[in-house]
Design a protein around this motif. Structure first.
Motif, PDB file in Angstrom:
ATOM      1  N   LYS A 325      22.090 -11.852 -41.674  1.00  0.00           N
ATOM      2  CA  LYS A 325      22.196 -10.611 -40.816  1.00  0.00           C
ATOM      3  C   LYS A 325      22.134  -9.380 -41.825  1.00  0.00           C
ATOM      4  N   ALA A 326      22.130  -9.716 -42.917  1.00  0.00           N
ATOM      5  CA  ALA A 326      21.962  -8.533 -44.127  1.00  0.00           C
ATOM      6  C   ALA A 326      20.627  -8.429 -44.698  1.00  0.00           C
ATOM      7  N   GLY A 327      19.557  -9.330 -44.015  1.00  0.00           N
ATOM      8  CA  GLY A 327      18.396  -9.168 -44.313  1.00  0.00           C
ATOM      9  C   GLY A 327      17.869  -9.952 -45.464  1.00  0.00           C
ATOM     10  N   ASN A 328      18.857 -10.949 -46.271  1.00  0.00           N
ATOM     11  CA  ASN A 328      18.456 -11.856 -47.400  1.00  0.00           C
ATOM     12  C   ASN A 328      17.535 -12.712 -46.741  1.00  0.00           C
ATOM     13  N   VAL A 329      16.448 -13.298 -47.316  1.00  0.00           N
ATOM     14  CA  VAL A 329      15.604 -13.968 -47.001  1.00  0.00           C
ATOM     15  C   VAL A 329      15.558 -15.328 -48.017  1.00  0.00           C
ATOM     16  N   SER A 330      16.034 -16.517 -47.210  1.00  0.00           N
ATOM     17  CA  SER A 330      16.075 -17.876 -47.827  1.00  0.00           C
ATOM     18  C   SER A 330      14.838 -18.630 -47.653  1.00  0.00           C
ATOM     19  N   ALA A 331      14.305 -19.063 -48.550  1.00  0.00           N
ATOM     20  CA  ALA A 331      13.147 -20.042 -48.053  1.00  0.00           C
ATOM     21  C   ALA A 331      13.164 -21.413 -48.940  1.00  0.00           C
ATOM     22  N   ILE A 332      12.854 -22.317 -48.379  1.00  0.00           N
ATOM     23  CA  ILE A 332      12.941 -23.883 -48.958  1.00  0.00           C
ATOM     24  C   ILE A 332      11.657 -24.344 -49.286  1.00  0.00           C
ATOM     25  N   GLU A 333      11.563 -24.686 -50.556  1.00  0.00           N
ATOM     26  CA  GLU A 333       9.975 -25.165 -50.981  1.00  0.00           C
ATOM     27  C   GLU A 333      10.168 -26.576 -51.195  1.00  0.00           C
ATOM     28  N   ARG A 334       9.082 -27.260 -50.792  1.00  0.00           N
ATOM     29  CA  ARG A 334       9.013 -28.809 -50.669  1.00  0.00           C
ATOM     30  C   ARG A 334       8.603 -29.409 -52.066  1.00  0.00           C
ATOM     31  N   ASN A 335       8.021 -28.704 -52.891  1.00  0.00           N
ATOM     32  CA  ASN A 335       7.530 -29.524 -53.912  1.00  0.00           C
ATOM     33  C   ASN A 335       8.880 -29.624 -55.071  1.00  0.00           C
ATOM     34  N   THR A 336       9.731 -28.523 -55.280  1.00  0.00           N
ATOM     35  CA  THR A 336      10.856 -28.465 -56.203  1.00  0.00           C
ATOM     36  C   THR A 336      12.081 -28.747 -55.369  1.00  0.00           C
ATOM     37  N   CYS A 337      11.878 -28.751 -53.874  1.00  0.00           N
ATOM     38  CA  CYS A 337      13.190 -29.170 -53.188  1.00  0.00           C
ATOM     39  C   CYS A 337      14.282 -28.243 -53.494  1.00  0.00           C
ATOM     40  N   LYS A 338      13.794 -26.909 -53.657  1.00  0.00           N
ATOM     41  CA  LYS A 338      14.840 -25.936 -53.979  1.00  0.00           C
ATOM     42  C   LYS A 338      14.614 -24.693 -53.004  1.00  0.00           C
ATOM     43  N   ILE A 339      15.790 -23.963 -52.818  1.00  0.00           N
ATOM     44  CA  ILE A 339      16.184 -22.888 -51.777  1.00  0.00           C
ATOM     45  C   ILE A 339      16.035 -21.426 -52.966  1.00  0.00           C
ATOM     46  N   TYR A 340      15.019 -20.766 -52.513  1.00  0.00           N
ATOM     47  CA  TYR A 340      14.739 -19.449 -53.281  1.00  0.00           C
ATOM     48  C   TYR A 340      15.100 -18.438 -52.347  1.00  0.00           C
ATOM     49  N   GLN A 341      16.340 -17.420 -52.987  1.00  0.00           N
ATOM     50  CA  GLN A 341      16.563 -16.411 -51.980  1.00  0.00           C
ATOM     51  C   GLN A 341      16.153 -15.144 -52.371  1.00  0.00           C
ATOM     52  N   TYR A 342      15.689 -14.257 -51.395  1.00  0.00           N
ATOM     53  CA  TYR A 342      15.269 -12.672 -51.887  1.00  0.00           C
ATOM     54  C   TYR A 342      15.924 -11.891 -51.004  1.00  0.00           C
TER      55      TYR A 342
END
Length: 724
Positions: A325-342
């Motif tokens: 709700k604050a507009g932070n974007v969390s994306a999950i990447e399959r190769n590294t199996c990590k969540i990147y938040q922007y």
């Protein structure tokens, strides 16, 4: 007896060394396993991972949805997870052909299989509105199914009628999203299709620009109809997943490595999120950008990472993303199996997760969602479970500061960012946030300093432009006087150099000195700036009287000027970060091309009946570097007046200097050997090719020597083992 004692002693030493090696290897393996077991959260400084405090902790793991009559309590290859505004969780249990509705605590409320006449078949995605109505991408049946909150069939959306579809087009939606205006966005065939509530086709939306390709244009222009059938069509980058925020803004993950794998699309499908670059749609045969472009160091930015934990190159593949709700974007990447938040500007806030079998790590992530409390839900297609992560106080402070700044509450944001720095003083985003706050408060000098801490040269340049404007207004009279003084100084300096060059040529012309003293050659090198052909003629006519010391001194000065440039050039215009500067490497980068040019040029001119000697080529080549000294001594000092926005002018000065040097080298080859222009061009091309060959041979020798060393070392060890 003595030999026996030495033999036993040698065996003990060897055994001790072997045990030590095993211990070190075991420790290294344990360390690697420990890293895999509990990976640190981090941010990225270019490609370097910078550890940060824990940002998300595992709150709960849902492995079983509970008993539900005849329905199995276990997930099977689940494909999508969605949380609506009411806080209910919807899961597409793809392998079991069903949709599961749960509370955010993990209690199963209902299971939906679709209409009895045509049940769900490998559903890929689900979307639920504020009332709980479900829209399901029923991939196996090639449709989008609309179910009520209670699971009753309402309607279905199938392949719409349109003349724009090719005959081979199939409608197999894998993901679905409904806009606040009622439009249906579905992903299938690697594109986003837009339909209205009446199942009418409204177009393909947000397509990536493939750009202009002159070869393809010419082939399509002149190829026959039969040949055109075999031309491979260039398709835009594929869409992978789609999501919407509370305001109805659309976010997508793609395979687009040109503009960016994560995009925020406006109402007309244009990407308004942080981009890598753009694609050109026109052919510019007279592109003169090379005259103004310059190499400027900066933070490299990519979504995700280009290397995995083992250092192997990868291409980011973001399977899903979610927006809180604050507009932070969390994306999950399959190769590294990590969540990147922007954040909303594309700044990286945290990276967490990782591949593994233990709790808190992922194996084959398929989807991600976020609830109103900021908890992140990860769905795993291989583990067949849901893992819920709770934000820590640290990342809550970060989110709070980002939100306050976006709302214009700069003083409050400044205070929160300082709290973040008290926890982690190396968190770049906090320095960036404080720098932005100072900028909004018109405290530009302090903003510049914070941007330096954050290693953000673009931000620094933006603040510097404002700071410079204030200084100009405050000291306008003195600055104008200073500019006039600089212009007068350079005018007098140029006149002085011209006079020195003229006197040097006159001295050679009238006196014809028997011995080329240091002073004479230095003056002659200055004459190269204004009268290169005449200067080269005097070098050629004095080949038996040459003194190589001035040339060596000139090359040493070139190195010294380069080092001076690195440490004095204005921060936003630097072409290398000071902390990354390697003086030896800089010397090699400058001197190696000059030396190899001298060798290659001598070899080629000797073969093609040239008249110049090795010594002459060395002397005139060093003379050709005089413009480098003339420009690069004052330029880094003057660069402190420039910002990045004026890099075009600054880049032109640098590139013009390099072109000047190349022209002098060309004239030296022509004049020293009495070649025609055509032959000189050919000689220069062959010399450059010879330089490349020399570098390749040197590299090959270096590799072979290394391999030989390893072979001899292995052989010695084998002999030692046999003897012992």
């Amino acid at each position: 007896m003595i030999m026996s004692k030495w033999h036993k002693k040698g065996n003990r030493i060897l055994a001790a060394l072997l045990i030590a090696v095993i211990f070190i290897l075991s420790a290294a393996i344990s360390e690697k396993q420990a890293f895999a077991a509990e990976s640190e959260d981090y941010i990225l400084d270019g490609t370097v991972r910078v550890p940060i405090p824990k940002t998300y902790v595992l709150k709960k793991v849902i492995n079983n949805i509970g008993s539900a009559g005849k329905e199995t309590g276990y997930l099977k290859k689940p494909g999508d997870i969605f949380i609506n505004s009411q806080g209910y969780i919807f899961i597409t249990d793809t392998g079991n052909n069903r949709i599961i509705k749960m509370t955010k605590e993990g209690t199963t409320l209902n299971i939906f299989k679709g209409p009895k006449q045509k049940p769900l078949n490998s559903p890929g995605g689900v979307f639920a509105d504020d009332d709980g109505n479900m829209y399901i991408a029923d991939t196996g049946n090639g449709r989008i199914v609309h179910l009520s909150a209670g699971g009753e069939f309402v309607e279905e959306f199938v392949k719409p009628d349109s003349n724009l579809f090719e005959s081979t087009f199939t409608f197999q939606p894998t993901k679905v999203c409904i806009s606040p205006t009622g439009y249906i966005y579905s992903i299938g065939n690697q594109s986003v299709m837009l339909m209205d509530a009446y199942n009418r086709f409204r177009g393909f939306w947000g397509q990536t620009n493939v750009g202009f390709n002159i070869v393809e244009a010419l082939v399509r222009k002149f190829a026959s109809n039969q040949q055109k059938k075999y031309i491979v069509k260039r398709n835009p980058a594929a869409f992978i997943n789609i999501a919407m925020d509370e305001q109805g803004m659309t976010y997508v993950t793609t395979a687009d490595a040109t503009e960016g794998e994560i995009k925020k699309l406006n109402s007309v499908g244009e990407n308004i999120y942080r981009k890598y670059g753009s694609v050109s749609n026109s052919l510019n045969l007279f592109n003169l950008d090379f005259l103004t472009k310059m190499n400027m160091t900066d933070k490299t930015f990519v979504y995700g990472e280009r290397f995995d934990d083992d250092g192997k190159p990868i291409k980011p593949y973001f399977v899903d993303l979610a927006v809180d709700k604050a507009g932070n974007v969390s994306a999950i990447e399959r190769n590294t199996c990590k969540i990147y938040q922007y954040d909303q500007e594309g700044n990286l806030l945290t990276v967490f997760g990782g591949k593994g079998d233990q709790k808190g790590s992922f194996d084959l992530p398929s989807s991600i969602a976020v609830d109103n409390d900021g908890n992140i839900y990860e769905l795993d297609m291989s583990k067949n479970n849901i893992q819920i992560f709770e934000p820590t106080d640290f990342i809550k402070l970060v989110h709070q500061a980002v939100k306050m700044y976006s709302e214009g509450n700069y003083d409050a944001a400044y205070n929160v960012w300082n709290k973040v720095l008290k926890i982690d003083e190396n968190y770049d985003m906090a320095h960036t946030g404080i720098a932005k706050t100072f900028y909004k408060q018109k405290r530009y000098k302090e903003s510049m300093q914070e941007y330096v801490y954050a290693n953000d040269r673009n931000g620094y340049s933006m603040a510097y432009t404002k700071y410079r404007h204030d200084i100009f207004r405050q000291y306008f009279g003195l600055i104008v006087l200073g500019i006039i003084s600089v212009i007068i100084f350079f005018s007098l300096a140029i006149k002085f150099l011209k006079k020195m060059a003229r006197n040097a040529l006159t001295e050679f012309r009238m006196l014809n000195p028997n011995r080329m003293r240091l002073a004479n050659l230095f003056k002659l090198s200055i004459a190269t700036l204004f009268h290169p052909i005449e200067a080269f003629d005097y070098v050629k006519s004095s080949r038996h009287k040459l003194n190589y010391m001035p040339s060596i001194i000139i090359l040493l000065l070139v190195v010294a000027v380069r080092i001076f440039y690195i440490y004095t050039v204005h921060y936003p215009l630097a072409d290398i970060d000071i902390k990354d500067a390697n003086i030896v490497l800089e010397v090699v980068k400058l001197i190696l091309p000059i030396i190899t040019w001298v060798v290659a040029s001598f070899a080629i001119t000797a073969i093609l009946d040239g008249e110049s000697t090795f010594g002459e080529i060395f002397v005139v080549t060093s003379f050709c570097m005089i413009p480098y000294l003339l420009i690069n001594i004052p330029l880094p000092v003057l660069s402190n007046v420039f910002a990045r926005s004026e890099s075009t002018l600054y880049g032109f000065i640098l590139n013009a200097t390099n072109i000047w040097i190349l022209i002098l080298i060309f004239l030296s080859v022509k004049n020293m050997n009495n070649f025609s222009i055509g032959k000189t061009i050919g000689v220069c091309i062959l010399s450059v090719a010879t330089m490349a060959l020399l570098w390749a041979i040197t590299l090959l020798i270096f590799v072979l020597v290394g391999e030989l060393y390893l072979f001899i070392l292995g052989l010695v060890r084998e002999v030692q083992m046999i003897l012992l």
